[in-house]
Scaffold this motif. Structure first.
Motif, PDB file in Angstrom:
ATOM      1  N   GLY A 225       4.576  35.976  20.354  1.00 28.43           N
ATOM      2  CA  GLY A 225       4.301  37.167  19.575  1.00 28.43           C
ATOM      3  C   GLY A 225       5.052  38.354  20.133  1.00 28.43           C
ATOM      4  O   GLY A 225       6.012  38.195  20.889  1.00 28.43           O
ATOM      5  N   GLU A 226       4.604  39.548  19.787  1.00 29.81           N
ATOM      6  CA  GLU A 226       5.243  40.771  20.255  1.00 29.81           C
ATOM      7  C   GLU A 226       5.328  40.729  21.785  1.00 29.81           C
ATOM      8  O   GLU A 226       4.367  40.384  22.461  1.00 29.81           O
ATOM      9  CB  GLU A 226       4.420  41.974  19.769  1.00 29.81           C
ATOM     10  N   PHE A 227       6.486  41.065  22.319  1.00 21.21           N
ATOM     11  CA  PHE A 227       6.780  40.814  23.729  1.00 21.21           C
ATOM     12  C   PHE A 227       5.824  41.476  24.717  1.00 21.21           C
ATOM     13  O   PHE A 227       5.371  40.828  25.665  1.00 21.21           O
ATOM     14  CB  PHE A 227       8.217  41.225  24.063  1.00 21.21           C
ATOM     15  N   THR A 228       5.517  42.758  24.546  1.00 17.77           N
ATOM     16  CA  THR A 228       4.675  43.417  25.553  1.00 17.77           C
ATOM     17  C   THR A 228       3.239  42.908  25.498  1.00 17.77           C
ATOM     18  O   THR A 228       2.593  42.774  26.535  1.00 17.77           O
ATOM     19  CB  THR A 228       4.708  44.953  25.419  1.00 17.77           C
ATOM     20  N   LEU A 229       2.755  42.580  24.313  1.00 17.25           N
ATOM     21  CA  LEU A 229       1.416  42.011  24.192  1.00 17.25           C
ATOM     22  C   LEU A 229       1.393  40.592  24.760  1.00 17.25           C
ATOM     23  O   LEU A 229       0.473  40.213  25.482  1.00 17.25           O
ATOM     24  CB  LEU A 229       0.940  42.031  22.739  1.00 17.25           C
ATOM     25  N   ALA A 230       2.404  39.809  24.441  1.00 11.93           N
ATOM     26  CA  ALA A 230       2.493  38.451  24.983  1.00 11.93           C
ATOM     27  C   ALA A 230       2.513  38.493  26.512  1.00 11.93           C
ATOM     28  O   ALA A 230       1.844  37.687  27.179  1.00 11.93           O
ATOM     29  CB  ALA A 230       3.724  37.733  24.441  1.00 11.93           C
ATOM     30  N   PHE A 231       3.261  39.434  27.082  1.00 10.06           N
ATOM     31  CA  PHE A 231       3.327  39.576  28.537  1.00 10.06           C
ATOM     32  C   PHE A 231       1.937  39.813  29.119  1.00 10.06           C
ATOM     33  O   PHE A 231       1.555  39.189  30.121  1.00 10.06           O
ATOM     34  CB  PHE A 231       4.270  40.735  28.893  1.00 10.06           C
ATOM     35  N   GLN A 232       1.172  40.701  28.493  1.00  7.99           N
ATOM     36  CA  GLN A 232      -0.194  40.977  28.952  1.00  7.99           C
ATOM     37  C   GLN A 232      -1.063  39.726  28.861  1.00  7.99           C
ATOM     38  O   GLN A 232      -1.759  39.367  29.813  1.00  7.99           O
ATOM     39  CB  GLN A 232      -0.823  42.107  28.122  1.00  7.99           C
ATOM     40  N   VAL A 233      -1.019  39.069  27.699  1.00  5.14           N
ATOM     41  CA  VAL A 233      -1.850  37.878  27.483  1.00  5.14           C
ATOM     42  C   VAL A 233      -1.480  36.771  28.463  1.00  5.14           C
ATOM     43  O   VAL A 233      -2.355  36.150  29.080  1.00  5.14           O
ATOM     44  CB  VAL A 233      -1.738  37.402  26.016  1.00  5.14           C
ATOM     45  N   ILE A 234      -0.203  36.517  28.623  1.00  4.18           N
ATOM     46  CA  ILE A 234       0.252  35.455  29.533  1.00  4.18           C
ATOM     47  C   ILE A 234      -0.245  35.722  30.949  1.00  4.18           C
ATOM     48  O   ILE A 234      -0.800  34.833  31.603  1.00  4.18           O
ATOM     49  CB  ILE A 234       1.785  35.329  29.492  1.00  4.18           C
ATOM     50  N   ASN A 235      -0.070  36.938  31.423  1.00  6.28           N
ATOM     51  CA  ASN A 235      -0.506  37.253  32.785  1.00  6.28           C
ATOM     52  C   ASN A 235      -2.013  37.158  32.952  1.00  6.28           C
ATOM     53  O   ASN A 235      -2.504  36.655  33.970  1.00  6.28           O
ATOM     54  CB  ASN A 235       0.013  38.636  33.200  1.00  6.28           C
ATOM     55  N   MET A 236      -2.762  37.623  31.949  1.00  7.01           N
ATOM     56  CA  MET A 236      -4.220  37.533  32.031  1.00  7.01           C
ATOM     57  C   MET A 236      -4.685  36.078  32.034  1.00  7.01           C
ATOM     58  O   MET A 236      -5.628  35.721  32.756  1.00  7.01           O
ATOM     59  CB  MET A 236      -4.868  38.293  30.883  1.00  7.01           C
ATOM     60  N   LEU A 237      -4.040  35.239  31.232  1.00 12.13           N
ATOM     61  CA  LEU A 237      -4.402  33.820  31.212  1.00 12.13           C
ATOM     62  C   LEU A 237      -4.027  33.138  32.518  1.00 12.13           C
ATOM     63  O   LEU A 237      -4.807  32.330  33.052  1.00 12.13           O
ATOM     64  CB  LEU A 237      -3.736  33.116  30.025  1.00 12.13           C
ATOM     65  N   LEU A 238      -2.863  33.458  33.060  1.00 11.46           N
ATOM     66  CA  LEU A 238      -2.476  32.891  34.355  1.00 11.46           C
ATOM     67  C   LEU A 238      -3.456  33.318  35.449  1.00 11.46           C
ATOM     68  O   LEU A 238      -3.762  32.529  36.349  1.00 11.46           O
ATOM     69  CB  LEU A 238      -1.044  33.292  34.714  1.00 11.46           C
ATOM     70  N   ASP A 239      -3.959  34.552  35.370  1.00 12.11           N
ATOM     71  CA  ASP A 239      -4.972  35.016  36.322  1.00 12.11           C
ATOM     72  C   ASP A 239      -6.238  34.164  36.249  1.00 12.11           C
ATOM     73  O   ASP A 239      -6.978  34.062  37.234  1.00 12.11           O
ATOM     74  CB  ASP A 239      -5.354  36.483  36.050  1.00 12.11           C
ATOM     75  N   GLN A 240      -6.492  33.552  35.096  1.00 11.85           N
ATOM     76  CA  GLN A 240      -7.665  32.694  34.891  1.00 11.85           C
ATOM     77  C   GLN A 240      -7.338  31.216  35.147  1.00 11.85           C
ATOM     78  O   GLN A 240      -8.128  30.333  34.816  1.00 11.85           O
ATOM     79  CB  GLN A 240      -8.185  32.852  33.448  1.00 11.85           C
ATOM     80  N   ASP A 241      -6.140  30.961  35.700  1.00 10.84           N
ATOM     81  CA  ASP A 241      -5.673  29.587  35.978  1.00 10.84           C
ATOM     82  C   ASP A 241      -5.554  28.731  34.721  1.00 10.84           C
ATOM     83  O   ASP A 241      -5.781  27.521  34.754  1.00 10.84           O
ATOM     84  CB  ASP A 241      -6.561  28.892  37.020  1.00 10.84           C
ATOM     85  N   ILE A 242      -5.219  29.372  33.597  1.00 17.02           N
ATOM     86  CA  ILE A 242      -4.967  28.657  32.349  1.00 17.02           C
ATOM     87  C   ILE A 242      -3.463  28.362  32.272  1.00 17.02           C
ATOM     88  O   ILE A 242      -2.645  29.238  32.543  1.00 17.02           O
ATOM     89  CB  ILE A 242      -5.388  29.503  31.122  1.00 17.02           C
ATOM     90  N   THR A 243      -3.111  27.151  31.903  1.00 16.56           N
ATOM     91  CA  THR A 243      -1.711  26.792  31.694  1.00 16.56           C
ATOM     92  C   THR A 243      -1.220  27.483  30.431  1.00 16.56           C
ATOM     93  O   THR A 243      -1.833  27.359  29.369  1.00 16.56           O
ATOM     94  CB  THR A 243      -1.552  25.265  31.540  1.00 16.56           C
ATOM     95  N   VAL A 244      -0.110  28.208  30.553  1.00 16.69           N
ATOM     96  CA  VAL A 244       0.480  28.902  29.405  1.00 16.69           C
ATOM     97  C   VAL A 244       1.895  28.349  29.233  1.00 16.69           C
ATOM     98  O   VAL A 244       2.640  28.232  30.208  1.00 16.69           O
ATOM     99  CB  VAL A 244       0.524  30.428  29.607  1.00 16.69           C
ATOM    100  N   VAL A 245       2.228  28.014  27.990  1.00 20.72           N
ATOM    101  CA  VAL A 245       3.532  27.416  27.718  1.00 20.72           C
ATOM    102  C   VAL A 245       4.286  28.190  26.646  1.00 20.72           C
ATOM    103  O   VAL A 245       3.699  28.923  25.850  1.00 20.72           O
ATOM    104  CB  VAL A 245       3.394  25.935  27.276  1.00 20.72           C
ATOM    105  N   ALA A 246       5.601  28.000  26.663  1.00 16.98           N
ATOM    106  CA  ALA A 246       6.490  28.539  25.632  1.00 16.98           C
ATOM    107  C   ALA A 246       7.127  27.353  24.919  1.00 16.98           C
ATOM    108  O   ALA A 246       7.371  26.306  25.526  1.00 16.98           O
ATOM    109  CB  ALA A 246       7.579  29.399  26.267  1.00 16.98           C
ATOM    110  N   ALA A 247       7.383  27.517  23.641  1.00 14.32           N
ATOM    111  CA  ALA A 247       8.082  26.484  22.877  1.00 14.32           C
ATOM    112  C   ALA A 247       9.585  26.637  23.121  1.00 14.32           C
ATOM    113  O   ALA A 247      10.130  27.731  23.002  1.00 14.32           O
ATOM    114  CB  ALA A 247       7.778  26.623  21.388  1.00 14.32           C
TER     115      ALA A 247
END
Length: 99
Positions: free
Chosen positions: A49-71
């Motif tokens: 999605g929109e880059f700055t929002l995606a950056f926030q979401v990705i980092n927050m999920l990584l902080d929760q030890d959730i695997t985040v992937v890109a296509a």
């Protein structure tokens, strides 16, 4: 299908981000998305999605030890007259990692 390796697929639409939104507003939107995502206890999350929002979401999920992937896709461009058409051929998922 590659995504099914991670379990059930749930689509959570990414919101439009106002071009004039502040960094704080984007972070707040990210927090709301992450709260919703965590309700599903995901094995992995594809975040696009929109880059700055995606950056926030990705980092927050990584902080929760959730695997985040890109296509990861192969881009194919065809020129038709004076017009270009782009096609994307999915190849794999790549994990976001921190150093």
């Amino acid at each position: 299908m590659e995504a099914q390796k991670y379990g059930k697929i749930v689509d959570i639409p990414f919101p439009n981000v106002d071009a004039y939104a502040t960094e704080t507003q984007v972070e707040d939107s990210g927090r709301k998305i992450v709260e919703k995502v965590l309700e599903y206890s995901p094995a992995a999350v594809l975040c696009q999605g929109e880059f700055t929002l995606a950056f926030q979401v990705i980092n927050m999920l990584l902080d929760q030890d959730i695997t985040v992937v890109a296509a990861c896709s192969e881009r194919i461009v065809k020129e038709v007259g004076n017009k270009k058409e782009s096609y994307f051929n999915f190849k794999k998922f790549r994990k976001y990692t921190r150093r």
